[in-house]
Design a protein around this motif. Structure first.
Motif, mmCIF file in Angstrom:
data_model
loop_
_atom_site.group_PDB
_atom_site.id
_atom_site.type_symbol
_atom_site.label_atom_id
_atom_site.label_comp_id
_atom_site.label_asym_id
_atom_site.label_seq_id
_atom_site.Cartn_x
_atom_site.Cartn_y
_atom_site.Cartn_z
ATOM 1 N N THR A 15 0.871 -1.187 0.000
ATOM 2 C CA THR A 15 0.000 0.000 0.000
ATOM 3 C C THR A 15 0.900 1.227 0.000
ATOM 4 N N SER A 16 0.324 2.350 -0.395
ATOM 5 C CA SER A 16 1.101 3.589 -0.376
ATOM 6 C C SER A 16 0.520 4.536 0.667
ATOM 7 N N LYS A 17 1.429 5.311 1.313
ATOM 8 C CA LYS A 17 0.970 6.293 2.308
ATOM 9 C C LYS A 17 0.661 7.628 1.650
ATOM 10 N N ILE A 18 0.880 7.697 0.339
ATOM 11 C CA ILE A 18 0.912 9.018 -0.302
ATOM 12 C C ILE A 18 -0.383 9.813 -0.104
ATOM 13 N N ASN A 19 -1.521 9.101 -0.041
ATOM 14 C CA ASN A 19 -2.777 9.846 0.094
ATOM 15 C C ASN A 19 -2.973 10.440 1.485
ATOM 16 N N THR A 20 -2.120 10.072 2.425
ATOM 17 C CA THR A 20 -2.262 10.625 3.779
ATOM 18 C C THR A 20 -1.414 11.896 3.947
ATOM 19 N N VAL A 21 -0.667 12.263 2.883
ATOM 20 C CA VAL A 21 0.293 13.368 3.022
ATOM 21 C C VAL A 21 -0.276 14.660 2.446
ATOM 22 N N ASP A 22 -0.153 15.731 3.216
ATOM 23 C CA ASP A 22 -0.569 17.047 2.733
ATOM 24 C C ASP A 22 0.673 17.721 2.121
ATOM 25 N N PHE A 23 0.777 17.621 0.801
ATOM 26 C CA PHE A 23 1.977 18.128 0.123
ATOM 27 C C PHE A 23 2.080 19.651 0.143
ATOM 28 N N SER A 24 0.989 20.329 0.495
ATOM 29 C CA SER A 24 1.085 21.791 0.505
ATOM 30 C C SER A 24 1.566 22.271 1.874
ATOM 31 N N ASN A 25 1.733 21.351 2.786
ATOM 32 C CA ASN A 25 2.033 21.750 4.162
ATOM 33 C C ASN A 25 3.064 20.785 4.748
ATOM 34 N N LEU A 26 4.291 20.856 4.223
ATOM 35 C CA LEU A 26 5.301 19.874 4.632
ATOM 36 C C LEU A 26 6.312 20.512 5.572
ATOM 37 N N ASP A 27 6.543 19.861 6.674
ATOM 38 C CA ASP A 27 7.589 20.265 7.601
ATOM 39 C C ASP A 27 8.835 19.510 7.145
ATOM 40 N N PHE A 28 9.967 20.166 7.020
ATOM 41 C CA PHE A 28 11.127 19.499 6.422
ATOM 42 C C PHE A 28 11.483 18.184 7.144
ATOM 43 N N GLY A 29 11.593 17.113 6.343
ATOM 44 C CA GLY A 29 12.176 15.871 6.845
ATOM 45 C C GLY A 29 11.338 15.054 7.814
ATOM 46 N N ARG A 30 10.030 15.174 7.755
ATOM 47 C CA ARG A 30 9.203 14.399 8.707
ATOM 48 C C ARG A 30 8.394 13.295 8.043
ATOM 49 N N VAL A 31 8.234 13.402 6.728
ATOM 50 C CA VAL A 31 7.420 12.411 6.013
ATOM 51 C C VAL A 31 8.348 11.676 5.060
ATOM 52 N N PHE A 32 8.214 10.369 4.991
ATOM 53 C CA PHE A 32 9.100 9.586 4.122
ATOM 54 C C PHE A 32 8.285 8.788 3.118
ATOM 55 N N THR A 33 8.891 8.519 1.976
ATOM 56 C CA THR A 33 8.175 7.855 0.883
ATOM 57 C C THR A 33 7.945 6.376 1.226
ATOM 58 N N ASP A 34 7.433 5.639 0.275
ATOM 59 C CA ASP A 34 7.057 4.250 0.555
ATOM 60 C C ASP A 34 8.245 3.278 0.596
ATOM 61 N N HIS A 35 9.358 3.667 -0.020
ATOM 62 C CA HIS A 35 10.464 2.699 -0.143
ATOM 63 C C HIS A 35 11.793 3.270 0.337
ATOM 64 N N MET A 36 12.714 2.374 0.591
ATOM 65 C CA MET A 36 14.076 2.782 0.956
ATOM 66 C C MET A 36 15.071 1.792 0.358
ATOM 67 N N PHE A 37 16.292 2.256 0.234
ATOM 68 C CA PHE A 37 17.366 1.441 -0.344
ATOM 69 C C PHE A 37 18.311 1.048 0.784
ATOM 70 N N VAL A 38 18.716 -0.201 0.800
ATOM 71 C CA VAL A 38 19.552 -0.719 1.893
ATOM 72 C C VAL A 38 20.643 -1.614 1.325
ATOM 73 N N CYS A 39 21.859 -1.442 1.796
ATOM 74 C CA CYS A 39 22.937 -2.350 1.382
ATOM 75 C C CYS A 39 23.911 -2.517 2.553
ATOM 76 N N ASP A 40 24.196 -3.744 2.901
ATOM 77 C CA ASP A 40 25.067 -4.009 4.050
ATOM 78 C C ASP A 40 26.492 -4.332 3.615
ATOM 79 N N TYR A 41 27.414 -3.932 4.447
ATOM 80 C CA TYR A 41 28.831 -4.261 4.239
ATOM 81 C C TYR A 41 29.221 -5.301 5.282
ATOM 82 N N GLU A 42 29.662 -6.438 4.804
ATOM 83 C CA GLU A 42 30.069 -7.533 5.697
ATOM 84 C C GLU A 42 31.132 -8.346 4.990
#
Ligand code: COI
Length: 357
Positions: A15-42
């Motif tokens: 599911t996407s959270k996008i419909n819960t976000v008020d894009f006209s009223n964004l506080d910097f750095g508090r809302v994050f998109t649906d996906h993230m990129f991860v890579c481990d070093y081992e």
């Protein structure tokens, strides 16, 4: 949705959270998109990179990042034009800088192909979060942390590289008032000031909170030895306009080599504006404020873009910069010129735009 890449395994969010976000009223750095990129070093190498739904993660309490602050990050933005094309701005600079920062903190370099493929795949998946129009962007936060569960004071053998994305409007909503440091320091010769190390930011929070109590949003840091040279403002590099000339401090191992900073220096040259890159003294800027030749001060950074500074205080002397809102301000000119390039609204003669196809 399936996205095919040679290198990255992708698990998409149901599911996407996008419909819960008020894009006209964004506080910097508090809302994050649906996906993230991860890579481990081992085991001495970066393992298979993944994209997954944005989610909380667990780490052992002994993970080295919690004890010794082995952590670096970057700030970048993606922009969308009115035809739906998505662009990054000089992303190679961020790629090179995160590895330079990592090197300074004894962390392994991240491979270029993973960095770009990770970013681009993420931006395709979370494309709807990038809103068109000048003033809208998707802030991208690549970062690396030491995850090895061990608390001897030495570099880790396990790390996690990640990219998270946050829709952004402006960082500062109005002109900023700043306090010039004359006691605390952000960085020192031979230190980590030029690295985008997490600890550089934490170290500023206490002195900045003291400045905030006095009505200033930011501290402009001075050299730790003499507190006579103006260096940077923590989240931004700083430019001074004296009459029609711009002045900014040279980069050093105390100052972050900002992408917006170096772009402004180039744009000044393109626009025929003299920009001196040299040590800037507190005394000369106070003198220029007194004799009326100081027309503007502004900060430049990815998050802040270009942020006018309306007042500064140094050792209880307060200077208001009355020309901060002038129609012919350099801050406005550089901001518009940069935004037009970033949003594909003007010619890109230096090849700074990078289209995500
Ligand atoms: C950026 O401009 O990307 C920064 O790193 C500032 C950030 C600390 C909000």
């Amino acid at each position: 949705m399936a996205i095919h890449t040679d290198k990255i395994s992708v698990e998409t969010s149901e599911t996407s959270k996008i419909n819960t976000v008020d894009f006209s009223n964004l506080d910097f750095g508090r809302v994050f998109t649906d996906h993230m990129f991860v890579c481990d070093y081992e085991d001495g190498k970066w393992q298979n990179p993944k994209i997954m739904p944005y989610q909380a993660m667990t780490f052992e309490p002994s993970a080295r990042v919690f004890h010794y602050g082995q952590a670096v990050f970057e700030g970048m933005k993606a922009y969308k034009d009115d035809d739906g094309k998505v662009f990054l701005f000089r992303p190679k600079q961020n790629f090179e800088r995160i590895n330079k920062s990592s090197g300074r903190l004894a962390m392994p370099a991240f491979p270029e192909d993973y960095f770009f493929e990770g970013l681009e795949t993420l931006l395709k998946l979370d494309n709807d979060w990038i809103k068109p129009g000048v003033g809208n962007s998707l802030y991208l936060r690549p970062f690396v942390i030491a995850t090895e569960p061990a608390i001897s004071a030495s570099p880790a053998s396990m790390y996690r590289f990640m990219i998270i994305c946050s829709p952004a409007k402006s960082y500062y909503n109005s002109a900023v008032r700043v306090l010039i440091a004359d006691h605390y320091s952000r960085s020192a010769n031979g230190g980590v000031g030029a690295a985008k190390a997490a600890g550089n930011y934490a170290a500023q929070f206490y002195p900045t909170s003291l400045a905030q109590k006095k009505g200033f949003q930011q501290v402009v840091w001075t050299d730790a030895d003499t507190h006579t040279l103006l260096e940077e403002a923590g989240t931004m590099n700083v430019f001074f306009r004296v009459n029609d000339k711009l002045i900014t401090a040279p980069t050093s191992d105390r100052i972050l080599d900002g992408v917006t900073r170096k772009s402004i220096i180039q744009l000044a040259e393109d626009l025929g504006i003299t920009c001196e890159v040299r040590p800037v003294t507190v005394a000369e800027i106070k003198e220029a404020a007194k004799d009326g030749s100081l027309k503007e001060i502004f900060g430049a950074g990815t998050a802040a873009v270009i942020s006018p500074i309306s007042a500064f205080e140094h050792q209880d002397e307060l200077f208001e910069i009355s020309s901060v809102d002038a129609e012919d301000s350099y801050a406005k000119l550089f901001k518009q010129t940069l935004l037009n390039i970033q949003h594909n609204l003007s010619e890109d003669k230096h090849g700074w735009r990078y289209e995500v196809k």
